[in-house]
Design a protein around this motif. Structure first.
Motif, short mmCIF file in Angstrom:
data_model
loop_
_atom_site.label_atom_id
_atom_site.label_comp_id
_atom_site.label_asym_id
_atom_site.label_seq_id
_atom_site.Cartn_x
_atom_site.Cartn_y
_atom_site.Cartn_z
N GLN A 127 0.82 -1.21 0.00
CA GLN A 127 0.00 0.00 0.00
C GLN A 127 0.86 1.27 0.00
OE1 GLN A 127 -3.16 0.38 -0.39
NE2 GLN A 127 -3.84 -1.74 -0.23
N ALA A 128 1.93 1.24 0.80
CA ALA A 128 2.82 2.40 0.83
C ALA A 128 3.48 2.61 -0.53
CB ALA A 128 3.88 2.22 1.92
N THR A 129 3.87 1.49 -1.14
CA THR A 129 4.48 1.60 -2.47
C THR A 129 3.50 2.14 -3.49
OG1 THR A 129 5.93 -0.27 -1.92
CG2 THR A 129 5.72 0.33 -4.24
N LEU A 130 2.25 1.62 -3.45
CA LEU A 130 1.24 2.10 -4.39
C LEU A 130 0.93 3.57 -4.14
CD1 LEU A 130 -1.24 -0.94 -4.41
CD2 LEU A 130 0.38 -0.29 -6.20
N SER A 131 0.85 3.94 -2.86
CA SER A 131 0.59 5.36 -2.55
C SER A 131 1.71 6.24 -3.06
CB SER A 131 0.42 5.54 -1.04
OG SER A 131 -0.67 4.80 -0.55
N ARG A 132 2.95 5.80 -2.88
CA ARG A 132 4.07 6.58 -3.37
C ARG A 132 4.06 6.67 -4.90
NH1 ARG A 132 8.58 8.70 -1.36
NH2 ARG A 132 8.01 7.96 0.71
N ILE A 133 3.68 5.53 -5.55
CA ILE A 133 3.58 5.56 -7.02
C ILE A 133 2.49 6.54 -7.45
CG2 ILE A 133 2.98 4.19 -9.04
CD1 ILE A 133 4.28 1.79 -7.66
N ASP A 134 1.32 6.46 -6.75
CA ASP A 134 0.24 7.42 -7.06
C ASP A 134 0.70 8.85 -6.83
OD1 ASP A 134 -1.42 5.33 -7.71
OD2 ASP A 134 -2.38 5.24 -5.73
N ALA A 135 1.48 9.05 -5.75
CA ALA A 135 1.97 10.39 -5.47
C ALA A 135 2.89 10.88 -6.58
CB ALA A 135 2.69 10.41 -4.13
N VAL A 136 3.75 9.97 -7.06
CA VAL A 136 4.66 10.36 -8.16
C VAL A 136 3.85 10.73 -9.40
CG1 VAL A 136 6.45 9.54 -9.71
CG2 VAL A 136 6.57 9.01 -7.26
N VAL A 137 2.83 9.91 -9.69
CA VAL A 137 1.99 10.19 -10.86
C VAL A 137 1.22 11.50 -10.66
CG1 VAL A 137 0.05 9.35 -12.24
CG2 VAL A 137 1.80 7.75 -11.44
N GLU A 138 0.67 11.68 -9.45
CA GLU A 138 -0.10 12.88 -9.18
C GLU A 138 0.78 14.12 -9.18
OE1 GLU A 138 -3.59 14.96 -8.59
OE2 GLU A 138 -3.27 12.85 -9.06
N ARG A 139 1.99 14.00 -8.70
CA ARG A 139 2.93 15.13 -8.74
C ARG A 139 3.19 15.55 -10.18
NH1 ARG A 139 7.17 15.33 -4.46
NH2 ARG A 139 8.68 15.14 -6.14
#
Length: 571
Positions: A141-153
């Motif tokens: 979940q942390a990895t997915l959230s960080r990936i989503d954050a990278v995409v959202e950034r």
């Protein structure tokens, strides 16, 4: 003595002996002998007492008692030992009868222990697997959230660029805020996206400041509101609040200055300021200080209330919440102090209140002098009183409204409330109101005294009335003046006017009522008969009626004053 030493560790219950209680208590009493005759041979104090005994009889008696006690113990021991075979037989019988039961319980307990141990081991293995799965899931979940954050950034960065290029500054500011929120949670030291975003943010801030400054210069309120709202998503709430409040203050100052200049023009050049289309002199514009001050207060209140803006779009609260409202009130109050003081000062100069107060004081001092000049016209003074009352009451209503506005806010910095109250009560406008109230007291006292004296001078018989005109005239003047003083909501003014009214009633008015009864030979005129006696009787009856009705009016006036004071204090 050897026997005493061996028996010293025993505790003996001494039988009550009627033979020698006194001697025994005298020699063997103390800590070793209790109140019921019990001797504890095992205590150190008893041993010390026994060693110190010198009476052979007492020694012999204690020896025999100790031996008797030892024999009783031997008998008790023998009785207990005699019961041992019975106990052994009972234990053997109990063991034979419960052998199978105990064996079964022991086997069941061993089986239960093995089952619980197996279950415990299985639970430990399962829970460890669950913990490993939960940890793995959390990491995923942390990895997915960080990936989503990278995409959202990246999405925010691209969106901010596009919005900035298309001059959609609101969307650009929202993208910047979203990027900074994500970056605060998922910091990526190896990425240059943050530097790119901060560059866009700096460009956006420069554009917003420039466009807002241009809109303020051109007085485009819609554009001003648009760019002021962008300060909040950029994290510049305090700067936006200061710029917006400065704009409001500038607008209020501009409108107030125009109103004041028009007022000064009317006051100094009434004929020149008449507009060409106003051919009727009665329709010409009047010098209205109350209206000018009211426009100032109205502009400030509307700026704070933001009545022309929807609730969801209110700027002050959107920038800094309730603290933004208090800040705006304090800043705009400084403009009120400047412009309001200017208006009141001009009014005092226009009505020449200082000179008028000096003339009243001089007139009061030289009232009994021969050839003294006449004082000001009370009718003109009454006009000034109404104007002063309107100005002071308007100022008091405005200050009370603003302070109640501050007290009604829920979340306010504790330091802002006292600061706002101090700004209102100790500002230059409040001081000017107090100065104007001082002139009011002087004018009101003069108006009341002159009208009461005039009512006394022109006293005459009223047709179909049991009293003369002085009664109604005097109390009407007193009632009007007291009500006007209470309306000022200034306790010093009320005390001064009430004190003046009391002095008039107890001195000049009382003297005027008693003067009719002090005429010479009034009693003799009653016996002259004819018209003289009838007129004298009528005068006496009227004078008495004046006194009686005046007493009733005094109580009525007091009751009205108390009621009006109670109403004012409640509001």
């Amino acid at each position: 003595m050897a026997v005493l030493s061996s028996a010293a560790a025993l505790s003996i219950e001494l039988p009550s002996s009627p033979g020698a209680p006194a001697d025994h208590e005298a020699e063997g009493g103390g800590d070793g002998v209790s109140a019921d005759g019990s001797v504890s041979f095992g205590s150190r104090e008893t041993l010390d007492q026994i060693r110190n005994l010198t009476d052979v009889g007492a020694m012999t008696r204690l020896l025999h008692e100790c031996i008797a006690y030892q024999r009783s113990l031997d008998l008790n021991l023998e009785a207990l030992l005699a019961q041992r075979p019975d106990h052994d037989r009972q234990l053997l019988s109990l063991e034979r009868s419960s052998h199978h039961l105990l064996s079964s319980v022991r086997a069941d307990a061993a089986h239960l222990l093995a089952s619980v141990s197996s279950t415990s081991n299985l639970a430990d293995r399962v829970s460890s697997k669950v913990r490993e799965l939960d940890l793995a899931q959390s990491n995923v979940q942390a990895t997915l959230s960080r990936i989503d954050a990278v995409v959202e950034r990246g999405h925010c960065l691209d969106g901010a660029r596009r919005a900035l290029d298309s001059e959609d500054y609101e969307s650009a500011a929202d993208f910047v805020r979203t990027f900074l929120q994500i970056d605060a949670r998922y910091r990526d030291p190896g990425s240059d996206q943050r530097e790119q975003l901060m560059e866009i943010k700096r460009q956006l801030e420069a554009i917003v400041r420039r466009r807002l400054s241009s809109a303020i210069d051109q007085r485009e309120k819609t554009t001003i509101l648009r760019f002021v709202r962008i300060f909040s998503p950029l994290g510049l709430q305090e700067e936006g609040l200061q710029v917006y409040v400065a704009y409001l203050r500038k607008e209020i100052a501009l409108r107030s200055r125009l109103d004041f200049e028009r007022l000064v023009e009317l006051a100094e050049h009434p004929q020149q300021s008449r507009r060409p289309q106003q051919v009727n002199p009665a329709a010409e514009e009047q010098v209205n200080f109350v209206g000018c001050l009211m426009h100032l207060f109205k502009d400030i209140v509307e700026a704070v209330e933001e009545k022309d803006v929807e609730d969801k779009d209110k700027v002050l609260r959107s920038l800094c919440g309730d603290d933004g409202v208090v800040y705006a009130i304090c800043e705009l109050q400084e403009e009120c102090d400047s412009r309001g003081t200017q208006i009141l000062k001009k009014y005092m100069d226009y009505r020449k209140l200082s000179r008028l107060a000096s003339e009243i004081n001089s007139y009061s001092k030289n009232l009994l002098s021969v050839g003294a000049a006449e004082g000001p016209d009370p009718r003109e003074v009454e006009t000034f009183l109404e104007e002063i009352l309107s100005l002071t009451q308007l100022g008091e209503d405005y200050m009370e409204f603003m302070l109640s506005k501050i007290r009604g806010l829920d979340s306010v910095d504790p330091e802002l409330g006292p600061r706002a109250t101090k700004a209102f009560r100790s500002g230059s406008f409040s001081k000017m109101v107090q100065e104007l109230t001082g002139f009011y007291v002087i004018l009101e006292e003069f108006f009341m005294v002159e009208n009461v004296r005039k009512a006394i001078r022109i006293d005459e018989q009223v047709p179909d009335s049991l009293t003369t005109s002085v009664v109604d005239d005097v109390f009407y003047v007193l009632q009007s003046c007291c009500q006007r003083a209470i309306t000022t909501v200034n306790i010093n003014s009320v005390f001064a006017i009430l004190s003046c009214a009391m002095n008039l009633l107890s001195n000049e008015y009382q003297e005027a009522l008693q003067q009719k009864m002090r005429e010479q030979n009034m009693g003799a005129k009653l016996f002259l008969g004819g018209a003289v006696a009838q007129k004298t009787g009528t005068d006496i009856a009227t004078a008495l009626n004046n006194m009686d009705v005046s007493a009733e009016y005094v109580l009525k006036l007091r009751h009205e004053i108390e009621e009006q004071c109670a109403e004012v204090s409640e509001t």
